[in-house]
Scaffold this motif. Structure first.
Motif, PDB file in Angstrom:
ATOM      1  N   ARG A 186      -5.909  31.905 -27.384  1.00 36.08           N
ATOM      2  CA  ARG A 186      -5.348  32.555 -28.559  1.00 36.08           C
ATOM      3  C   ARG A 186      -4.819  33.923 -28.174  1.00 36.08           C
ATOM      4  NH1 ARG A 186     -10.003  32.440 -32.666  1.00 36.08           N
ATOM      5  NH2 ARG A 186      -8.471  33.566 -33.903  1.00 36.08           N
ATOM      6  N   ARG A 187      -3.989  34.480 -29.032  1.00 39.67           N
ATOM      7  CA  ARG A 187      -3.349  35.759 -28.716  1.00 39.67           C
ATOM      8  C   ARG A 187      -4.372  36.889 -28.606  1.00 39.67           C
ATOM      9  NH1 ARG A 187      -0.932  37.618 -32.640  1.00 39.67           N
ATOM     10  NH2 ARG A 187       0.225  39.195 -31.484  1.00 39.67           N
ATOM     11  N   GLY A 301       0.055  33.323 -26.681  1.00 43.81           N
ATOM     12  CA  GLY A 301       1.124  34.220 -27.090  1.00 43.81           C
ATOM     13  C   GLY A 301       1.879  34.827 -25.930  1.00 43.81           C
ATOM     14  N   THR A 321      10.439  29.039 -28.470  1.00 44.72           N
ATOM     15  CA  THR A 321       9.022  29.192 -28.097  1.00 44.72           C
ATOM     16  C   THR A 321       8.847  29.388 -26.595  1.00 44.72           C
ATOM     17  OG1 THR A 321       8.644  26.822 -27.756  1.00 44.72           O
ATOM     18  CG2 THR A 321       8.389  27.667 -29.997  1.00 44.72           C
ATOM     19  N   PHE A 352       5.006  35.043 -30.081  1.00 48.89           N
ATOM     20  CA  PHE A 352       4.531  34.729 -31.436  1.00 48.89           C
ATOM     21  C   PHE A 352       4.913  33.299 -31.825  1.00 48.89           C
ATOM     22  CE2 PHE A 352       3.800  39.259 -32.173  1.00 48.89           C
ATOM     23  CZ  PHE A 352       2.688  39.215 -33.005  1.00 48.89           C
ATOM     24  N   ALA A 353       6.166  32.918 -31.534  1.00 46.66           N
ATOM     25  CA  ALA A 353       6.625  31.574 -31.901  1.00 46.66           C
ATOM     26  C   ALA A 353       5.867  30.508 -31.117  1.00 46.66           C
ATOM     27  CB  ALA A 353       8.124  31.443 -31.658  1.00 46.66           C
ATOM     28  N   ALA A 355       2.779  30.747 -29.905  1.00 50.64           N
ATOM     29  CA  ALA A 355       1.407  30.664 -30.422  1.00 50.64           C
ATOM     30  C   ALA A 355       1.375  29.887 -31.734  1.00 50.64           C
ATOM     31  CB  ALA A 355       0.844  32.062 -30.611  1.00 50.64           C
ATOM     32  N   ASP A 356       2.338  30.128 -32.602  1.00 57.54           N
ATOM     33  CA  ASP A 356       2.392  29.396 -33.867  1.00 57.54           C
ATOM     34  C   ASP A 356       2.583  27.897 -33.632  1.00 57.54           C
ATOM     35  OD1 ASP A 356       2.064  31.696 -35.324  1.00 57.54           O
ATOM     36  OD2 ASP A 356       4.195  31.943 -35.807  1.00 57.54           O
ATOM     37  N   ARG A 357       3.453  27.543 -32.682  1.00 54.78           N
ATOM     38  CA  ARG A 357       3.701  26.125 -32.411  1.00 54.78           C
ATOM     39  C   ARG A 357       2.473  25.465 -31.790  1.00 54.78           C
ATOM     40  NH1 ARG A 357       7.119  22.106 -32.187  1.00 54.78           N
ATOM     41  NH2 ARG A 357       7.392  20.787 -30.340  1.00 54.78           N
ATOM     42  N   ARG A 359      -0.662  26.277 -32.179  1.00 51.77           N
ATOM     43  CA  ARG A 359      -1.729  26.137 -33.165  1.00 51.77           C
ATOM     44  C   ARG A 359      -1.398  25.050 -34.200  1.00 51.77           C
ATOM     45  NH1 ARG A 359      -6.244  28.781 -34.791  1.00 51.77           N
ATOM     46  NH2 ARG A 359      -6.024  30.166 -32.999  1.00 51.77           N
ATOM     47  N   SER A 360      -0.141  24.965 -34.621  1.00 49.14           N
ATOM     48  CA  SER A 360       0.213  24.018 -35.686  1.00 49.14           C
ATOM     49  C   SER A 360       0.413  22.598 -35.165  1.00 49.14           C
ATOM     50  CB  SER A 360       1.475  24.487 -36.418  1.00 49.14           C
ATOM     51  OG  SER A 360       2.590  24.505 -35.534  1.00 49.14           O
ATOM     52  N   SER A 363      -3.197  21.669 -31.743  1.00 53.45           N
ATOM     53  CA  SER A 363      -4.636  21.881 -31.863  1.00 53.45           C
ATOM     54  C   SER A 363      -5.342  20.539 -31.758  1.00 53.45           C
ATOM     55  CB  SER A 363      -4.976  22.544 -33.195  1.00 53.45           C
ATOM     56  OG  SER A 363      -4.761  21.640 -34.271  1.00 53.45           O
TER      57      SER A 363
END
Length: 384
Positions: A186-187, A301, A321, A352-353, A355-357, A359-360, A363
Protein backbone atom coordinates in the motif's frame (compact mmCIF):
# COMPACT_ATOMS: atom_id res chain seq x y z
CA UNK A 1 -19.36 -24.16 -0.45
CA UNK A 2 -17.10 -27.11 0.17
CA UNK A 3 -14.20 -26.40 -2.22
CA UNK A 4 -11.43 -28.87 -3.07
CA UNK A 5 -8.14 -27.53 -4.44
CA UNK A 6 -5.90 -30.13 -6.07
CA UNK A 7 -2.18 -29.63 -6.68
CA UNK A 8 0.16 -32.37 -7.82
CA UNK A 9 2.96 -30.17 -6.52
CA UNK A 10 3.95 -29.81 -2.89
CA UNK A 11 3.19 -26.48 -1.24
CA UNK A 12 6.14 -26.31 1.13
CA UNK A 13 7.43 -22.81 1.81
CA UNK A 14 10.41 -21.88 -0.36
CA UNK A 15 12.65 -18.97 -1.29
CA UNK A 16 12.47 -20.06 -4.90
CA UNK A 17 11.69 -17.20 -7.29
CA UNK A 18 10.37 -19.42 -10.08
CA UNK A 19 6.98 -19.05 -11.70
CA UNK A 20 6.00 -22.31 -9.97
CA UNK A 21 6.74 -20.81 -6.56
CA UNK A 22 4.64 -17.79 -7.50
CA UNK A 23 1.77 -20.09 -8.45
CA UNK A 24 2.03 -21.88 -5.10
CA UNK A 25 1.87 -18.56 -3.26
CA UNK A 26 -1.16 -17.54 -5.35
CA UNK A 27 -2.97 -20.80 -4.54
CA UNK A 28 -2.42 -20.37 -0.80
CA UNK A 29 -3.50 -16.71 -0.81
CA UNK A 30 -6.69 -17.50 -2.73
CA UNK A 31 -7.47 -20.39 -0.38
CA UNK A 32 -7.08 -18.18 2.70
CA UNK A 33 -9.41 -15.55 1.25
CA UNK A 34 -12.02 -18.12 0.24
CA UNK A 35 -11.72 -19.72 3.67
CA UNK A 36 -13.26 -16.66 5.28
CA UNK A 37 -16.69 -17.76 4.03
CA UNK A 38 -16.25 -21.28 2.63
CA UNK A 39 -14.63 -24.58 3.52
CA UNK A 40 -11.44 -25.13 1.49
CA UNK A 41 -9.38 -28.30 1.49
CA UNK A 42 -6.09 -28.27 -0.41
CA UNK A 43 -4.89 -31.69 -1.55
CA UNK A 44 -1.19 -31.62 -2.42
CA UNK A 45 1.42 -34.25 -3.06
CA UNK A 46 3.74 -34.89 -0.12
CA UNK A 47 7.33 -33.95 -0.97
CA UNK A 48 9.04 -34.15 2.42
CA UNK A 49 9.19 -36.58 5.31
CA UNK A 50 8.41 -33.58 7.51
CA UNK A 51 5.01 -32.96 5.88
CA UNK A 52 2.17 -33.78 8.26
CA UNK A 53 -0.86 -35.67 6.86
CA UNK A 54 -3.22 -32.79 7.71
CA UNK A 55 -2.47 -29.15 8.55
CA UNK A 56 -4.84 -26.33 9.46
CA UNK A 57 -3.67 -23.41 7.31
CA UNK A 58 -6.07 -20.71 8.44
CA UNK A 59 -9.75 -20.15 9.14
CA UNK A 60 -11.69 -22.54 6.90
CA UNK A 61 -8.58 -23.90 5.14
CA UNK A 62 -7.00 -27.34 5.61
CA UNK A 63 -4.00 -28.77 3.75
CA UNK A 64 -3.94 -32.55 3.27
CA UNK A 65 -0.77 -34.21 1.98
CA UNK A 66 -1.14 -37.21 -0.32
CA UNK A 67 1.63 -39.82 -0.50
CA UNK A 68 2.37 -40.54 -4.15
CA UNK A 69 5.88 -41.21 -5.31
CA UNK A 70 9.04 -40.18 -3.48
CA UNK A 71 8.82 -37.52 -0.77
CA UNK A 72 10.82 -35.00 -2.79
CA UNK A 73 10.29 -32.28 -5.36
CA UNK A 74 9.48 -33.64 -8.81
CA UNK A 75 9.02 -31.87 -12.15
CA UNK A 76 5.50 -31.94 -13.52
CA UNK A 77 6.38 -34.76 -15.95
CA UNK A 78 7.93 -36.64 -13.05
CA UNK A 79 4.55 -36.76 -11.30
CA UNK A 80 2.84 -38.59 -14.19
CA UNK A 81 3.66 -42.14 -13.01
CA UNK A 82 1.93 -41.38 -9.70
CA UNK A 83 -1.29 -39.81 -11.01
CA UNK A 84 -3.20 -43.05 -10.45
CA UNK A 85 -2.11 -43.13 -6.79
CA UNK A 86 -3.17 -39.51 -6.34
CA UNK A 87 -6.52 -40.20 -8.00
CA UNK A 88 -7.20 -43.23 -5.80
CA UNK A 89 -6.51 -41.24 -2.62
CA UNK A 90 -8.70 -38.39 -3.78
CA UNK A 91 -11.52 -40.78 -4.63
CA UNK A 92 -11.29 -42.29 -1.13
CA UNK A 93 -11.36 -38.88 0.58
CA UNK A 94 -14.13 -37.48 -1.60
CA UNK A 95 -16.19 -40.59 -1.00
CA UNK A 96 -16.23 -39.59 2.68
CA UNK A 97 -16.40 -35.81 2.20
CA UNK A 98 -17.86 -34.94 -1.20
CA UNK A 99 -16.85 -31.45 -2.35
CA UNK A 100 -19.27 -29.09 -4.07
CA UNK A 101 -16.66 -28.00 -6.61
CA UNK A 102 -13.12 -29.06 -7.53
CA UNK A 103 -10.42 -26.64 -8.66
CA UNK A 104 -7.27 -28.26 -10.05
CA UNK A 105 -4.02 -26.34 -10.31
CA UNK A 106 -1.57 -27.50 -13.03
CA UNK A 107 -2.29 -30.06 -15.72
CA UNK A 108 -1.08 -32.98 -13.61
CA UNK A 109 -3.35 -31.77 -10.82
CA UNK A 110 -6.16 -31.82 -13.36
CA UNK A 111 -5.45 -35.44 -14.31
CA UNK A 112 -5.48 -36.47 -10.65
CA UNK A 113 -8.70 -34.54 -9.98
CA UNK A 114 -10.50 -36.10 -12.95
CA UNK A 115 -9.49 -39.58 -11.76
CA UNK A 116 -10.53 -38.86 -8.18
CA UNK A 117 -13.91 -37.36 -9.14
CA UNK A 118 -14.97 -40.25 -11.37
CA UNK A 119 -18.67 -40.91 -10.82
CA UNK A 120 -19.21 -38.08 -8.33
CA UNK A 121 -20.88 -35.59 -10.70
CA UNK A 122 -18.94 -32.73 -9.12
CA UNK A 123 -18.11 -29.70 -11.31
CA UNK A 124 -14.41 -29.50 -12.10
CA UNK A 125 -12.53 -26.24 -12.80
CA UNK A 126 -8.94 -25.97 -14.00
CA UNK A 127 -6.03 -23.56 -13.79
CA UNK A 128 -2.99 -24.50 -15.88
CA UNK A 129 0.54 -23.47 -15.03
CA UNK A 130 1.84 -20.40 -16.80
CA UNK A 131 4.35 -22.41 -18.83
CA UNK A 132 3.18 -23.05 -22.40
CA UNK A 133 3.17 -26.77 -23.32
CA UNK A 134 5.69 -27.65 -26.01
CA UNK A 135 5.72 -31.43 -26.41
CA UNK A 136 2.87 -33.05 -28.32
CA UNK A 137 1.81 -35.40 -25.51
CA UNK A 138 1.35 -32.58 -23.02
CA UNK A 139 -0.53 -30.49 -25.60
CA UNK A 140 -2.98 -33.37 -26.14
CA UNK A 141 -3.44 -33.90 -22.40
CA UNK A 142 -4.03 -30.21 -21.65
CA UNK A 143 -6.49 -29.96 -24.53
CA UNK A 144 -8.41 -32.96 -23.19
CA UNK A 145 -8.41 -31.56 -19.63
CA UNK A 146 -9.54 -28.14 -20.90
CA UNK A 147 -12.44 -29.65 -22.81
CA UNK A 148 -13.43 -31.85 -19.86
CA UNK A 149 -13.47 -28.97 -17.34
CA UNK A 150 -16.62 -27.01 -16.52
CA UNK A 151 -14.44 -23.89 -16.54
CA UNK A 152 -10.81 -23.09 -17.31
CA UNK A 153 -9.35 -20.09 -15.52
CA UNK A 154 -6.78 -17.98 -17.38
CA UNK A 155 -4.59 -15.47 -15.57
CA UNK A 156 -4.63 -12.84 -18.32
CA UNK A 157 -5.88 -12.13 -21.82
CA UNK A 158 -2.66 -13.45 -23.34
CA UNK A 159 -3.15 -16.81 -21.60
CA UNK A 160 -6.78 -16.88 -22.73
CA UNK A 161 -5.59 -16.57 -26.34
CA UNK A 162 -3.08 -19.40 -25.80
CA UNK A 163 -5.81 -21.65 -24.38
CA UNK A 164 -8.07 -20.95 -27.35
CA UNK A 165 -5.20 -21.85 -29.72
CA UNK A 166 -4.71 -25.02 -27.65
CA UNK A 167 -8.30 -26.01 -28.41
CA UNK A 168 -10.09 -25.07 -25.19
CA UNK A 169 -13.60 -23.75 -26.00
CA UNK A 170 -13.74 -19.98 -25.58
CA UNK A 171 -17.05 -20.24 -23.69
CA UNK A 172 -15.32 -22.32 -20.98
CA UNK A 173 -12.60 -19.75 -20.24
CA UNK A 174 -12.80 -17.13 -17.51
CA UNK A 175 -9.99 -14.59 -17.08
CA UNK A 176 -9.18 -14.10 -13.40
CA UNK A 177 -5.77 -12.54 -12.75
CA UNK A 178 -3.27 -13.05 -9.97
CA UNK A 179 -4.03 -10.91 -6.97
CA UNK A 180 -2.00 -8.74 -4.63
CA UNK A 181 -2.09 -8.27 -0.85
CA UNK A 182 -3.31 -4.68 -0.76
CA UNK A 183 -2.86 -4.49 2.99
CA UNK A 184 0.84 -5.28 2.86
CA UNK A 185 1.43 -3.48 -0.45
CA UNK A 186 0.00 0.00 0.00
CA UNK A 187 1.06 3.60 -0.46
CA UNK A 188 1.32 4.38 3.23
CA UNK A 189 4.06 2.65 5.17
CA UNK A 190 7.78 2.64 5.91
CA UNK A 191 10.34 2.95 3.12
CA UNK A 192 13.93 1.72 2.98
CA UNK A 193 16.70 4.26 3.49
CA UNK A 194 18.08 5.90 0.37
CA UNK A 195 20.39 8.66 -0.81
CA UNK A 196 19.74 11.60 -3.08
CA UNK A 197 20.16 9.82 -6.42
CA UNK A 198 17.02 8.96 -8.41
CA UNK A 199 16.28 5.31 -7.56
CA UNK A 200 15.21 2.60 -9.98
CA UNK A 201 14.28 -0.83 -8.64
CA UNK A 202 14.23 -4.25 -10.30
CA UNK A 203 12.78 -7.20 -8.35
CA UNK A 204 13.12 -10.76 -9.55
CA UNK A 205 15.50 -13.43 -10.86
CA UNK A 206 18.84 -12.34 -12.33
CA UNK A 207 18.45 -14.06 -15.70
CA UNK A 208 18.44 -12.08 -18.94
CA UNK A 209 14.95 -13.24 -19.92
CA UNK A 210 13.55 -11.74 -16.70
CA UNK A 211 14.66 -8.30 -17.86
CA UNK A 212 17.50 -7.37 -15.53
CA UNK A 213 20.00 -7.07 -18.39
CA UNK A 214 17.64 -4.68 -20.18
CA UNK A 215 17.40 -2.60 -17.00
CA UNK A 216 21.21 -2.44 -16.73
CA UNK A 217 21.60 -1.38 -20.37
CA UNK A 218 18.90 1.24 -19.89
CA UNK A 219 20.79 2.65 -16.89
CA UNK A 220 23.61 3.69 -19.21
CA UNK A 221 21.31 6.35 -20.65
CA UNK A 222 19.93 7.59 -17.32
CA UNK A 223 22.68 9.79 -15.82
CA UNK A 224 23.08 9.89 -12.03
CA UNK A 225 20.31 7.34 -11.35
CA UNK A 226 20.99 4.24 -9.25
CA UNK A 227 19.59 0.78 -9.91
CA UNK A 228 18.74 -1.47 -6.97
CA UNK A 229 18.45 -5.15 -7.89
CA UNK A 230 16.63 -7.49 -5.50
CA UNK A 231 16.57 -11.14 -6.40
CA UNK A 232 18.67 -14.20 -7.00
CA UNK A 233 20.44 -16.14 -4.28
CA UNK A 234 21.30 -14.89 -0.80
CA UNK A 235 23.86 -12.07 -0.69
CA UNK A 236 26.57 -14.42 0.55
CA UNK A 237 26.11 -16.64 -2.52
CA UNK A 238 26.04 -13.96 -5.21
CA UNK A 239 29.73 -14.20 -6.09
CA UNK A 240 29.27 -17.91 -6.86
CA UNK A 241 26.10 -17.46 -8.93
CA UNK A 242 26.56 -17.63 -12.71
CA UNK A 243 23.62 -15.33 -13.48
CA UNK A 244 24.88 -12.71 -11.02
CA UNK A 245 28.39 -12.85 -12.50
CA UNK A 246 27.06 -12.41 -16.05
CA UNK A 247 24.90 -9.51 -14.92
CA UNK A 248 27.73 -7.66 -13.20
CA UNK A 249 30.13 -8.33 -16.09
CA UNK A 250 27.63 -6.56 -18.36
CA UNK A 251 27.40 -3.66 -15.89
CA UNK A 252 31.19 -3.27 -15.87
CA UNK A 253 31.43 -3.48 -19.66
CA UNK A 254 29.07 -0.53 -20.11
CA UNK A 255 30.43 1.41 -17.13
CA UNK A 256 27.43 1.48 -14.77
CA UNK A 257 28.57 -1.00 -12.09
CA UNK A 258 29.27 1.88 -9.65
CA UNK A 259 25.57 2.82 -9.77
CA UNK A 260 24.19 -0.66 -9.17
CA UNK A 261 23.46 -2.31 -5.81
CA UNK A 262 22.68 -6.02 -5.81
CA UNK A 263 20.81 -7.09 -2.69
CA UNK A 264 20.36 -10.75 -3.51
CA UNK A 265 17.28 -12.54 -2.22
CA UNK A 266 15.14 -10.54 0.18
CA UNK A 267 12.14 -11.90 2.07
CA UNK A 268 8.78 -11.10 0.54
CA UNK A 269 7.82 -9.28 3.72
CA UNK A 270 10.53 -6.68 2.96
CA UNK A 271 9.58 -5.99 -0.68
CA UNK A 272 6.93 -3.33 0.00
CA UNK A 273 9.33 -1.28 2.13
CA UNK A 274 11.93 -1.45 -0.63
CA UNK A 275 9.43 -0.53 -3.34
CA UNK A 276 8.27 2.56 -1.47
CA UNK A 277 11.87 3.82 -1.50
CA UNK A 278 12.02 3.80 -5.32
CA UNK A 279 11.15 6.55 -7.76
CA UNK A 280 10.36 4.00 -10.49
CA UNK A 281 10.02 0.20 -10.50
CA UNK A 282 11.13 -1.40 -13.77
CA UNK A 283 9.85 -4.87 -14.67
CA UNK A 284 11.02 -5.89 -18.15
CA UNK A 285 10.74 -9.68 -18.61
CA UNK A 286 10.30 -11.23 -22.04
CA UNK A 287 7.25 -13.08 -20.71
CA UNK A 288 4.97 -12.09 -17.80
CA UNK A 289 2.35 -14.79 -17.16
CA UNK A 290 1.47 -13.28 -13.77
CA UNK A 291 3.07 -9.82 -13.54
CA UNK A 292 3.15 -9.92 -9.74
CA UNK A 293 6.01 -7.42 -9.32
CA UNK A 294 4.12 -4.81 -11.32
CA UNK A 295 0.96 -5.36 -9.27
CA UNK A 296 2.89 -4.98 -6.01
CA UNK A 297 4.59 -1.78 -7.18
CA UNK A 298 1.29 -0.33 -8.36
CA UNK A 299 -0.32 -1.16 -5.02
CA UNK A 300 2.53 0.70 -3.29
CA UNK A 301 1.80 3.79 -5.41
CA UNK A 302 5.16 3.61 -7.21
CA UNK A 303 5.11 4.28 -10.97
CA UNK A 304 6.07 1.29 -13.10
CA UNK A 305 7.74 0.87 -16.46
CA UNK A 306 6.86 -2.63 -17.67
CA UNK A 307 7.45 -4.73 -20.76
CA UNK A 308 4.36 -4.91 -22.96
CA UNK A 309 3.86 -8.66 -22.59
CA UNK A 310 1.53 -11.10 -20.87
CA UNK A 311 -0.28 -9.95 -17.74
CA UNK A 312 1.32 -6.49 -17.98
CA UNK A 313 -0.95 -5.77 -20.95
CA UNK A 314 -3.95 -6.23 -18.64
CA UNK A 315 -2.71 -4.61 -15.43
CA UNK A 316 -0.90 -1.54 -16.81
CA UNK A 317 -3.09 1.02 -18.53
CA UNK A 318 -0.35 2.67 -20.59
CA UNK A 319 0.08 6.31 -19.66
CA UNK A 320 -2.52 6.07 -16.88
CA UNK A 321 -1.36 3.53 -14.27
CA UNK A 322 2.16 3.05 -15.63
CA UNK A 323 4.17 2.93 -18.86
CA UNK A 324 4.57 0.02 -21.26
CA UNK A 325 7.63 -0.56 -23.42
CA UNK A 326 8.38 -3.37 -25.89
CA UNK A 327 10.51 -6.11 -24.33
CA UNK A 328 14.29 -5.83 -24.69
CA UNK A 329 14.32 -2.16 -25.72
CA UNK A 330 16.90 -0.53 -23.41
CA UNK A 331 17.13 2.72 -25.37
CA UNK A 332 13.36 3.25 -25.31
CA UNK A 333 13.30 2.28 -21.63
CA UNK A 334 16.01 4.89 -20.94
CA UNK A 335 14.05 7.62 -22.67
CA UNK A 336 10.79 6.84 -20.86
CA UNK A 337 12.58 6.66 -17.51
CA UNK A 338 14.39 9.99 -18.04
CA UNK A 339 11.11 11.67 -18.91
CA UNK A 340 9.40 10.18 -15.86
CA UNK A 341 12.20 11.11 -13.45
CA UNK A 342 12.08 14.69 -14.75
CA UNK A 343 8.33 14.99 -14.10
CA UNK A 344 7.45 14.41 -10.41
CA UNK A 345 3.84 15.47 -11.00
CA UNK A 346 3.37 12.73 -13.57
CA UNK A 347 5.04 10.18 -11.30
CA UNK A 348 2.62 11.08 -8.53
CA UNK A 349 -0.38 10.80 -10.87
CA UNK A 350 0.72 7.39 -12.17
CA UNK A 351 1.35 6.21 -8.62
CA UNK A 352 -2.10 7.22 -7.36
CA UNK A 353 -3.84 5.71 -10.40
CA UNK A 354 -1.82 2.49 -10.10
CA UNK A 355 -2.67 2.11 -6.41
CA UNK A 356 -6.37 2.67 -7.10
CA UNK A 357 -6.36 0.06 -9.88
CA UNK A 358 -4.49 -2.49 -7.79
CA UNK A 359 -6.88 -2.11 -4.87
CA UNK A 360 -10.09 -2.14 -6.95
CA UNK A 361 -9.18 -4.83 -9.51
CA UNK A 362 -6.50 -7.04 -7.98
CA UNK A 363 -7.27 -7.38 -4.26
CA UNK A 364 -7.57 -10.95 -2.99
CA UNK A 365 -11.16 -10.16 -1.99
CA UNK A 366 -12.03 -9.25 -5.58
CA UNK A 367 -10.20 -12.27 -7.01
CA UNK A 368 -11.96 -14.67 -4.63
CA UNK A 369 -15.37 -13.16 -5.47
CA UNK A 370 -14.73 -13.79 -9.17
CA UNK A 371 -13.70 -17.37 -8.45
CA UNK A 372 -16.84 -17.97 -6.41
CA UNK A 373 -18.90 -16.72 -9.35
CA UNK A 374 -17.15 -19.22 -11.66
CA UNK A 375 -17.81 -22.01 -9.15
CA UNK A 376 -21.50 -21.04 -8.85
CA UNK A 377 -21.95 -21.06 -12.63
CA UNK A 378 -20.26 -24.47 -12.80
CA UNK A 379 -22.54 -25.77 -10.04
CA UNK A 380 -25.64 -24.51 -11.80
CA UNK A 381 -24.52 -26.26 -14.98
CA UNK A 382 -23.94 -29.59 -13.25
CA UNK A 383 -27.39 -29.42 -11.61
CA UNK A 384 -29.21 -29.41 -14.94
Amino acid sequence: MNIAFVSSEALSSTQDESDLASQRAHLMAVARELGREHKVTIYARRNSDLDKPKVRVSQGVTLEHLTAGPAQDLPEDGVLPYISDLGDQLMHRWGQDRPDVIHAHSWTGGLAAIAGANGLNVPFTQTFSSEHPRDAKRVRLQRAIGRRASAVIAGCGDEESSLIRLGVPRRSISVIPRGVDVERFRRQGPASARGTRPRLLHVGPLTAEKGVHTAIRALEGIPDAELIIAGGPATSDLEHDADARRMMLLAKEIGVDDRITVLGHIPHSAVAKLMRSADVVVSLPQEAPAGVVVLEAMACGVPVIASAVGAHLDSVVDGVTGLLVPADRPAQTSRLTRELLADPTRRTALGFAGADRARSRYSWERISQELVHVYEVALSGSAR
